[in-house]
Design a protein around this motif. Structure first.
Motif, PDB file in Angstrom:
ATOM      1  N   ALA A 245      49.297 -38.536 -55.418  1.00 23.40           N
ATOM      2  CA  ALA A 245      48.029 -38.928 -55.071  1.00 23.40           C
ATOM      3  C   ALA A 245      47.880 -40.061 -55.733  1.00 23.40           C
ATOM      4  O   ALA A 245      47.225 -41.218 -55.531  1.00 23.40           O
ATOM      5  CB  ALA A 245      46.768 -38.154 -55.402  1.00 23.40           C
ATOM      6  N   TYR A 246      48.218 -40.148 -57.474  1.00 20.71           N
ATOM      7  CA  TYR A 246      48.019 -41.156 -58.235  1.00 20.71           C
ATOM      8  C   TYR A 246      48.796 -42.279 -57.802  1.00 20.71           C
ATOM      9  O   TYR A 246      48.383 -43.721 -57.986  1.00 20.71           O
ATOM     10  CB  TYR A 246      48.218 -40.686 -59.631  1.00 20.71           C
ATOM     11  N   ASP A 247      49.929 -42.154 -57.324  1.00 12.71           N
ATOM     12  CA  ASP A 247      50.914 -43.127 -56.888  1.00 12.71           C
ATOM     13  C   ASP A 247      50.386 -44.001 -55.613  1.00 12.71           C
ATOM     14  O   ASP A 247      50.302 -45.127 -55.627  1.00 12.71           O
ATOM     15  CB  ASP A 247      52.217 -42.511 -56.516  1.00 12.71           C
ATOM     16  N   LEU A 248      49.606 -43.085 -54.781  1.00 15.81           N
ATOM     17  CA  LEU A 248      48.964 -43.903 -53.649  1.00 15.81           C
ATOM     18  C   LEU A 248      47.591 -44.757 -54.159  1.00 15.81           C
ATOM     19  O   LEU A 248      47.406 -45.791 -53.559  1.00 15.81           O
ATOM     20  CB  LEU A 248      48.503 -42.769 -52.880  1.00 15.81           C
ATOM     21  N   LEU A 249      47.012 -44.316 -55.295  1.00 13.74           N
ATOM     22  CA  LEU A 249      45.826 -44.952 -55.820  1.00 13.74           C
ATOM     23  C   LEU A 249      46.274 -46.204 -56.450  1.00 13.74           C
ATOM     24  O   LEU A 249      45.873 -47.252 -56.205  1.00 13.74           O
ATOM     25  CB  LEU A 249      45.221 -44.107 -56.845  1.00 13.74           C
ATOM     26  N   ARG A 250      47.242 -46.122 -56.984  1.00 17.83           N
ATOM     27  CA  ARG A 250      48.002 -47.364 -57.738  1.00 17.83           C
ATOM     28  C   ARG A 250      48.432 -48.367 -56.513  1.00 17.83           C
ATOM     29  O   ARG A 250      48.235 -49.722 -56.545  1.00 17.83           O
ATOM     30  CB  ARG A 250      49.055 -47.246 -58.576  1.00 17.83           C
ATOM     31  N   VAL A 251      49.035 -47.893 -55.221  1.00 16.69           N
ATOM     32  CA  VAL A 251      49.424 -49.040 -54.173  1.00 16.69           C
ATOM     33  C   VAL A 251      48.201 -49.760 -53.822  1.00 16.69           C
ATOM     34  O   VAL A 251      48.259 -50.715 -53.201  1.00 16.69           O
ATOM     35  CB  VAL A 251      49.971 -47.958 -53.216  1.00 16.69           C
ATOM     36  N   ALA A 252      47.025 -48.815 -53.679  1.00 15.67           N
ATOM     37  CA  ALA A 252      45.727 -49.334 -53.002  1.00 15.67           C
ATOM     38  C   ALA A 252      44.966 -50.108 -53.941  1.00 15.67           C
ATOM     39  O   ALA A 252      44.248 -50.981 -53.532  1.00 15.67           O
ATOM     40  CB  ALA A 252      44.732 -48.150 -52.805  1.00 15.67           C
ATOM     41  N   ALA A 253      45.439 -50.399 -55.257  1.00 18.97           N
ATOM     42  CA  ALA A 253      44.672 -51.193 -56.372  1.00 18.97           C
ATOM     43  C   ALA A 253      45.410 -52.451 -56.165  1.00 18.97           C
ATOM     44  O   ALA A 253      46.383 -52.954 -55.858  1.00 18.97           O
ATOM     45  CB  ALA A 253      44.801 -50.575 -57.742  1.00 18.97           C
ATOM     46  N   LEU A 254      44.418 -53.359 -56.847  1.00 18.89           N
ATOM     47  CA  LEU A 254      44.806 -54.815 -56.934  1.00 18.89           C
ATOM     48  C   LEU A 254      45.956 -54.907 -58.075  1.00 18.89           C
ATOM     49  O   LEU A 254      45.959 -53.972 -58.723  1.00 18.89           O
ATOM     50  CB  LEU A 254      43.584 -55.420 -57.444  1.00 18.89           C
ATOM     51  N   SER A 255      46.252 -55.934 -58.219  1.00 20.73           N
ATOM     52  CA  SER A 255      47.587 -56.051 -59.323  1.00 20.73           C
ATOM     53  C   SER A 255      46.964 -56.306 -60.375  1.00 20.73           C
ATOM     54  O   SER A 255      45.456 -56.456 -60.671  1.00 20.73           O
ATOM     55  CB  SER A 255      48.264 -57.574 -59.020  1.00 20.73           C
ATOM     56  N   PRO A 256      47.587 -55.751 -61.814  1.00 15.04           N
ATOM     57  CA  PRO A 256      46.791 -55.617 -63.089  1.00 15.04           C
ATOM     58  C   PRO A 256      46.177 -57.203 -63.253  1.00 15.04           C
ATOM     59  O   PRO A 256      44.959 -57.420 -63.905  1.00 15.04           O
ATOM     60  CB  PRO A 256      47.996 -55.430 -64.264  1.00 15.04           C
ATOM     61  N   GLN A 257      46.817 -58.375 -63.023  1.00 13.07           N
ATOM     62  CA  GLN A 257      46.290 -59.580 -63.254  1.00 13.07           C
ATOM     63  C   GLN A 257      44.967 -59.711 -62.356  1.00 13.07           C
ATOM     64  O   GLN A 257      44.031 -60.464 -63.023  1.00 13.07           O
ATOM     65  CB  GLN A 257      47.395 -60.744 -62.968  1.00 13.07           C
ATOM     66  N   ALA A 258      45.191 -59.268 -61.032  1.00 12.53           N
ATOM     67  CA  ALA A 258      43.874 -59.774 -60.364  1.00 12.53           C
ATOM     68  C   ALA A 258      42.749 -58.900 -60.637  1.00 12.53           C
ATOM     69  O   ALA A 258      41.367 -59.117 -60.755  1.00 12.53           O
ATOM     70  CB  ALA A 258      44.334 -59.478 -58.748  1.00 12.53           C
TER      71      ALA A 258
END
Length: 277
Positions: A245-258
């Motif tokens: 689930a956490y992996d999928l959350l990271r995929v949905a998130a903006l890049s760290p820079q953005a």
């Protein structure tokens, strides 16, 4: 009870556990099987690295026939903890973790909160609390953040929903300072922050907060929390689901820079708003 004296008491707990286990002529693995934890856990209890939950202390008393000694001591130490009962074991594990991954849908994670933000959150949930109670909760929360500043600090990831940025907790000055603190922590490489925009819509974890912890010599754990309770999970299959689930959350998130750009923009908006009021 001061933190140092509380740790000394846990060290005494561990020394007594080792002594009584020796009298009973049990190995760590044998005692572990009797109380439904691993032998490694028993070793960590004896070294005061990890603290047993109350039900484990009760089973230890039953196995070693210690007439409630470990239960009574555990209760006394728990009563002196500044944390809610369901969170105490988590606070202890954070110190041992080599990696922490958090998802926060509405509130900045405790490890990243400023004192002013923590105070606003505490008062909102406890409007009739004494000042002493509020200060104790704030101090306990900010003290936890020290693990991010040491040489052995864990690798720390935080995925925030955009809602965290848009709710002006404590007013415009407080939330601006909180968001600036997030940016500073990220730029100091204490944390890797990413944000899931509201426009994403549904995401992989819609039910509350999620914390994953990994350790050098112990299996990983997952911790989920709602407003009035929390659950620490160590079943490998369940932890694997939480990690997915956490992996999928990271995929949905903006890049760290953005994400940093979005957080900085929100902080600037709050500062402008504060200057005009």
């Amino acid at each position: 009870m001061a933190k140092a004296s509380r740790q000394a008491a846990w060290e005494f707990f561990g020394a007594e556990l080792k002594r009584h286990r020796g009298v009973a002529e049990l190995t760590q693995e044998e005692l572990g099987r009797q109380v439904f934890v691993s032998g490694g856990y028993i070793g960590q209890f004896e070294q005061a690295i990890r603290k047993p939950q109350l039900d484990v202390a009760q089973r230890i008393d039953d196995s070693l026939q210690t007439d409630g000694f470990f239960e009574r001591m555990c209760r006394k130490l728990i009563d002196k903890s500044p944390y809610a009962e369901y969170f105490r074991a988590v606070a202890e594990l954070e110190v041992l973790a080599t990696k922490i991954c958090e998802f926060a849908p509405t509130v900045v994670p405790g490890l990243l909160q400023t004192a002013e933000y923590a105070r606003a959150v505490t008062i909102a949930a406890n409007p009739f609390a004494t000042e002493e109670y509020v200060e104790e909760k704030v101090a306990a929360r900010t003290e936890r953040a020290h693990i991010l500043k040491g040489t052995t600090r864990p690798e720390y990831w935080a995925v925030l929903h955009e809602n965290v940025l848009r709710v002006p907790v404590g007013g415009t000055d407080v939330i601006a300072g909180q968001l600036e603190h997030l940016v500073a922590a990220a730029r100091a490489r204490q944390v890797l922050v990413s944000v899931i925009p509201c426009a994403v819509g549904a995401h992989a974890y819609m039910t509350g907060t999620l914390k994953l912890m990994e350790f050098a010599e112990s299996p990983p754990t997952a911790y989920t929390e709602t407003e009035f309770s929390g659950t620490l999970l160590d079943d490998p299959a369940v932890v694997k689901q939480a990690q997915r689930a956490y992996d999928l959350l990271r995929v949905a998130a903006l890049s760290p820079q953005a994400s940093l750009a979005l957080i900085e923009s929100a902080a600037e908006d709050y500062r402008r708003c504060a200057s005009t009021t």
